[in-house]
Design a protein around this motif. Structure first.
Motif, mmCIF file in Angstrom:
data_model
loop_
_atom_site.group_PDB
_atom_site.id
_atom_site.type_symbol
_atom_site.label_atom_id
_atom_site.label_comp_id
_atom_site.label_asym_id
_atom_site.label_seq_id
_atom_site.Cartn_x
_atom_site.Cartn_y
_atom_site.Cartn_z
ATOM 1 N N GLY A 180 -8.933 -8.731 -6.520
ATOM 2 C CA GLY A 180 -7.681 -9.099 -7.165
ATOM 3 C C GLY A 180 -6.672 -7.991 -7.340
ATOM 4 N N HIS A 181 -7.024 -6.748 -6.987
ATOM 5 C CA HIS A 181 -6.096 -5.632 -7.189
ATOM 6 C C HIS A 181 -4.796 -5.811 -6.416
ATOM 7 C CE1 HIS A 181 -10.259 -3.709 -7.390
ATOM 8 N NE2 HIS A 181 -9.849 -3.763 -8.632
ATOM 9 N N ALA A 182 -4.837 -6.569 -5.310
ATOM 10 C CA ALA A 182 -3.634 -6.758 -4.492
ATOM 11 C C ALA A 182 -2.946 -8.085 -4.773
ATOM 12 C CB ALA A 182 -4.001 -6.674 -3.004
ATOM 13 N N ALA A 183 -3.366 -8.790 -5.831
ATOM 14 C CA ALA A 183 -2.877 -10.154 -6.057
ATOM 15 C C ALA A 183 -1.381 -10.215 -6.309
ATOM 16 C CB ALA A 183 -3.631 -10.790 -7.230
ATOM 17 N N LEU A 184 -0.779 -9.130 -6.778
ATOM 18 C CA LEU A 184 0.651 -9.168 -7.074
ATOM 19 C C LEU A 184 1.501 -9.330 -5.819
ATOM 20 C CD1 LEU A 184 0.918 -6.450 -9.873
ATOM 21 C CD2 LEU A 184 0.634 -8.920 -10.114
ATOM 22 N N HIS A 228 -12.724 -8.462 -13.618
ATOM 23 C CA HIS A 228 -11.489 -9.128 -13.209
ATOM 24 C C HIS A 228 -10.327 -8.532 -14.001
ATOM 25 C CE1 HIS A 228 -13.736 -12.178 -10.966
ATOM 26 N NE2 HIS A 228 -14.575 -12.176 -11.972
ATOM 27 N N ASP A 229 -9.379 -7.927 -13.304
ATOM 28 C CA ASP A 229 -8.264 -7.258 -13.969
ATOM 29 C C ASP A 229 -7.409 -8.256 -14.738
ATOM 30 O OD1 ASP A 229 -9.054 -4.849 -12.995
ATOM 31 O OD2 ASP A 229 -7.600 -4.772 -11.371
ATOM 32 N N GLN A 230 -7.138 -7.922 -15.991
ATOM 33 C CA GLN A 230 -6.275 -8.740 -16.831
ATOM 34 C C GLN A 230 -5.325 -7.821 -17.585
ATOM 35 O OE1 GLN A 230 -8.135 -12.016 -19.029
ATOM 36 N NE2 GLN A 230 -10.094 -11.511 -18.060
ATOM 37 N N PHE A 231 -4.046 -8.227 -17.660
ATOM 38 C CA PHE A 231 -3.031 -7.404 -18.297
ATOM 39 C C PHE A 231 -2.233 -8.241 -19.299
ATOM 40 C CE2 PHE A 231 -3.710 -5.762 -13.974
ATOM 41 C CZ PHE A 231 -4.044 -4.442 -14.262
ATOM 42 N N ASP A 248 6.565 -19.928 -18.031
ATOM 43 C CA ASP A 248 5.661 -21.086 -17.971
ATOM 44 C C ASP A 248 4.974 -21.174 -16.618
ATOM 45 O OD1 ASP A 248 6.316 -21.731 -20.544
ATOM 46 O OD2 ASP A 248 7.723 -23.340 -20.007
ATOM 47 N N GLU A 249 5.722 -20.915 -15.550
ATOM 48 C CA GLU A 249 5.148 -20.963 -14.201
ATOM 49 C C GLU A 249 4.104 -19.860 -14.029
ATOM 50 O OE1 GLU A 249 4.873 -22.328 -10.104
ATOM 51 O OE2 GLU A 249 5.601 -23.203 -11.987
ATOM 52 N N LEU A 250 4.410 -18.680 -14.523
ATOM 53 C CA LEU A 250 3.477 -17.564 -14.391
ATOM 54 C C LEU A 250 2.177 -17.854 -15.131
ATOM 55 C CD1 LEU A 250 2.893 -14.708 -13.389
ATOM 56 C CD2 LEU A 250 3.956 -13.839 -15.484
ATOM 57 N N ARG A 251 2.263 -18.395 -16.327
ATOM 58 C CA ARG A 251 1.050 -18.701 -17.083
ATOM 59 C C ARG A 251 0.235 -19.812 -16.422
ATOM 60 N NH1 ARG A 251 3.982 -15.826 -20.272
ATOM 61 N NH2 ARG A 251 3.221 -14.925 -22.237
ATOM 62 N N ARG A 252 0.903 -20.708 -15.767
ATOM 63 C CA ARG A 252 0.179 -21.754 -15.035
ATOM 64 C C ARG A 252 -0.603 -21.165 -13.867
ATOM 65 N NH1 ARG A 252 0.799 -25.235 -10.815
ATOM 66 N NH2 ARG A 252 2.778 -24.309 -10.164
ATOM 67 N N ARG A 258 -3.418 -13.957 -20.720
ATOM 68 C CA ARG A 258 -3.168 -12.680 -20.062
ATOM 69 C C ARG A 258 -2.972 -12.902 -18.573
ATOM 70 N NH1 ARG A 258 -4.946 -8.044 -22.902
ATOM 71 N NH2 ARG A 258 -5.755 -7.005 -21.045
ATOM 72 N N LEU A 259 -2.315 -11.960 -17.929
ATOM 73 C CA LEU A 259 -2.121 -12.059 -16.489
ATOM 74 C C LEU A 259 -3.440 -11.660 -15.824
ATOM 75 C CD1 LEU A 259 0.940 -10.708 -14.468
ATOM 76 C CD2 LEU A 259 -1.368 -10.840 -13.529
ATOM 77 N N ASN A 260 -4.170 -12.656 -15.374
ATOM 78 C CA ASN A 260 -5.467 -12.469 -14.730
ATOM 79 C C ASN A 260 -5.235 -12.454 -13.221
ATOM 80 O OD1 ASN A 260 -8.008 -13.040 -13.457
ATOM 81 N ND2 ASN A 260 -8.808 -13.727 -15.441
ATOM 82 N N THR A 261 -5.433 -11.293 -12.590
ATOM 83 C CA THR A 261 -5.119 -11.191 -11.162
ATOM 84 C C THR A 261 -6.045 -12.051 -10.310
ATOM 85 O OG1 THR A 261 -6.496 -9.202 -10.952
ATOM 86 C CG2 THR A 261 -4.144 -8.879 -11.412
#
Length: 567
Positions: A180-184, A228-231, A248-252, A258-261
């Motif tokens: 998940g490190h590259a998920a962004l 699992h990276d979470q920020f 809202d879209e990001l949390r979905r 938290r932002l879970n990659t």
């Protein structure tokens, strides 16, 4: 003509990984994830795939491990110089992070396989005069720093990596996210494949999720929650700002709290896989509702086979390095040839141990090896749970123990395990010869894994994603003794390819697995070594013929190509 001209027009697959073990002199890896990525580079070249690999330059490496007189691990930067192995490319891209632009430049490493096919690896570097001193250090420390440093690194890898490929002229159709490190990078693709809404609210774009998913492949490697990276979303909004979709879209897509990659990659990848059959089932249980395929890891046969075995294979199986499935023919070779090669590998291990520790090991006494990332679920101290019983075993059937491994600087449990191992070494002095080799890396791994007689693996089920060190051992006739988890549930044929610790699906309590391990060593493992040498050598051939032929990265990469890249 530029260095990239041979690659850009024909390359449409990009593989992103925070770490890649390209070569020992380049300290761009920490452990198994990076070793796997490096073996993927090597097999992709062997198979002439049209791929480009993207990682960070990690100038200061993971860390250089030091062990003090009390067995405590300390860490130092492990600097290396990119210009010795890579070429700087005349390109820069800027990525907005926290309200300012961070510039990055790529270094190019070209991997060439034995028959000449080449694969480009891009190593992203922020150590540029255009950046602040804080930003220049972003690409220095692999998995270093605090939460903000890690998120900024992942922005550089994911968003910066995609933009760099585009700036260099690549037309990438498939993005393979190795963990998940590259998920962004999916956020950059979302932004690229979006359009304004119907005009009522221009702040709420319409995202073409289907196109993003078509282009993304995600391989998850850990069934451990902390892996699992979470920020915090506040931190993500502070650093990413305009690159984030609406809240809202990001949390979905990335999780409610938290932002879970991992969650982000699961939601935006059309193909998702675990790295062993058992791991895929475990991941589906962790993340209900997602289909998780299974492509079991493999290792690069040409890299991890000791030179004595490589010469034997070249003589009798000329194309084994390109088609490791041909190693099944080892079953037809004389037992004495296998044993001769093993003795050469073992002598190299003994020589290395002597040079590093000053300790002499006996070539006629079996060596148990345990070397891997030192962390809690790997249970590195399980072998020493009942030290008196262990010593009693050695009085009947003597054995020696070689240990190695690093604990993450912030993994207190792993560092304590290393300290306890050194205590056990002292307590066993005069009863069992036991050594710990500091600075575990590719070079040490090649020597240790190939030279042991028995390779020990004691993870707490179901926390082992796959495991690849035992696969490397099998290429060299080393016999595995392992808990039934990860890859070993697929490879273990009891009393043929090795032995199991405990039963499949048992409770996994430490005392139960420790007792099962002692029982298995007492009978049949050590008696077979001493009393049935013909049976032992037969099993060594079975290990090569049944494991080496299948659990290799050639087979793994072919499956990714056929099942993930050609969807």
């Amino acid at each position: 003509m530029t260095l990239l001209d041979p690659f850009v027009p024909r390359t449409h697959i990009a593989y992103f990984s925070m770490e890649i073990a390209i070569r020992p002199e380049m300290h761009t890896y920490a452990g198994g994830l990076g070793i796997l990525a490096g073996d993927t580079v090597r097999s992709s070249a062997d198979l002439e795939l049209r791929m480009v690999f993207v990682t960070l330059v990690s100038r200061a490496g993971y860390f250089r491990q030091k062990i003090d007189s009390d067995g405590r691990q300390t860490e130092e930067p492990d600097w290396w110089e990119p210009s010795k192995w890579c070429q700087p490319l005349d390109a820069m891209v800027g990525v907005p992070i926290g309200g300012r632009t961070v510039w990055l430049r790529p270094w190019l490493y070209i991997h060439s396989c034995p028959h000449g096919h080449q694969i480009p690896v891009l190593l992203l570097d922020t150590d540029l005069e255009q950046n602040t001193s804080e930003d220049r250090a972003l690409s220095h420390y692999l998995y270093g720093g605090d939460e903000a440093y890690r998120l900024r690194q992942e922005i550089v890898l994911g968003i910066g990596g995609v933009r760099m490929l585009r700036a260099l002229g690549f037309d990438i159709q498939t993005y393979h996210l190795n963990e998940g490190h590259a998920a962004l990078l999916t956020l950059d693709l979302l932004k690229r494949y979006s359009e304004p809404s119907d005009g009522r609210d221009l702040q709420e774009p319409l995202y073409d999720l289907a196109t993003v998913r078509r282009q993304c492949v995600f391989t998850t490697h850990t069934p451990v929650e902390v892996g699992h990276d979470q920020f915090p979303y506040d931190l993500a909004e502070q650093l990413l700002r305009d690159d984030l979709p609406p809240r809202d879209e990001l949390r979905r897509l990335a999780g409610h709290d938290r932002l879970n990659t991992t969650q982000l990659a699961l939601n935006l990848s059309g193909y998702v896989n675990g790295v062993a059959r058992r791991h895929a089932h475990t991941t589906e249980a962790m993340f209900p509702g997602y289909r998780i395929r299974a492509i079991t890891n493999g290792v690069h046969a040409g890299t991890w086979t000791h030179q004595a075995f490589a010469r034997l294979y070249h003589e009798h199986i000329p194309h084994w390095w390109h088609e490791p499935e041909l190693l099944v023919r080892v079953l037809q070779l004389p037992d004495d040839d296998i044993w001769r090669c093993h003795c050469a590998a073992k002598l190299d291990l003994l020589k290395s141990v002597k040079e590093i520790t000053g300790q002499s090991l006996d070539p006629d006494v079996p060596v148990l090896g345990f070397a891997r990332r030192m962390t809690g679920y790997k249970r590195p101290t399980l072998l020493f749970r009942d030290i008196d019983r262990l010593a009693a075993l050695a009085t009947r059937h003597p054995f020696q123990i070689v240990l190695a491994g690093k604990a993450h600087p912030r993994d207190g449990e792993g560092k304590e395990a290393i300290r306890r191992l050194h205590q056990m070494i002292d307590r066993l002095r005069g009863r069992i010869t036991c050594v710990f080799l500091p600075g575990y890396d590719m070079d040490v791994a090649r020597t240790v894994i190939a030279g042991c007689d028995i390779w020990l693996n004691t993870p707490l089920p179901p926390h082992e994603a796959s495991g690849t060190s035992g696969m490397k051992g099998a290429l060299n006739g080393v016999l595995n003794v392992s808990v039934l988890d990860g890859w070993w549930t697929e490879a273990c044929i009891e009393n043929v390819t090795g032995w199991s610790i405990g039963s499949d699906g048992d409770d996994g309590l430490d005392e139960h697995h420790a007792a099962a391990l002692y029982n298995k060593l007492a009978d049949p493992v050590l008696p077979t070594y001493y009393q049935q040498p013909a049976q032992w050598r037969w099993m060594m051939k079975q290990s090569i013929g049944h494991i080496g032929y299948h659990f290799n990265s050639q087979r793994m990469v072919r499956r990714y190509a056929a099942e993930a890249y050609l969807r």
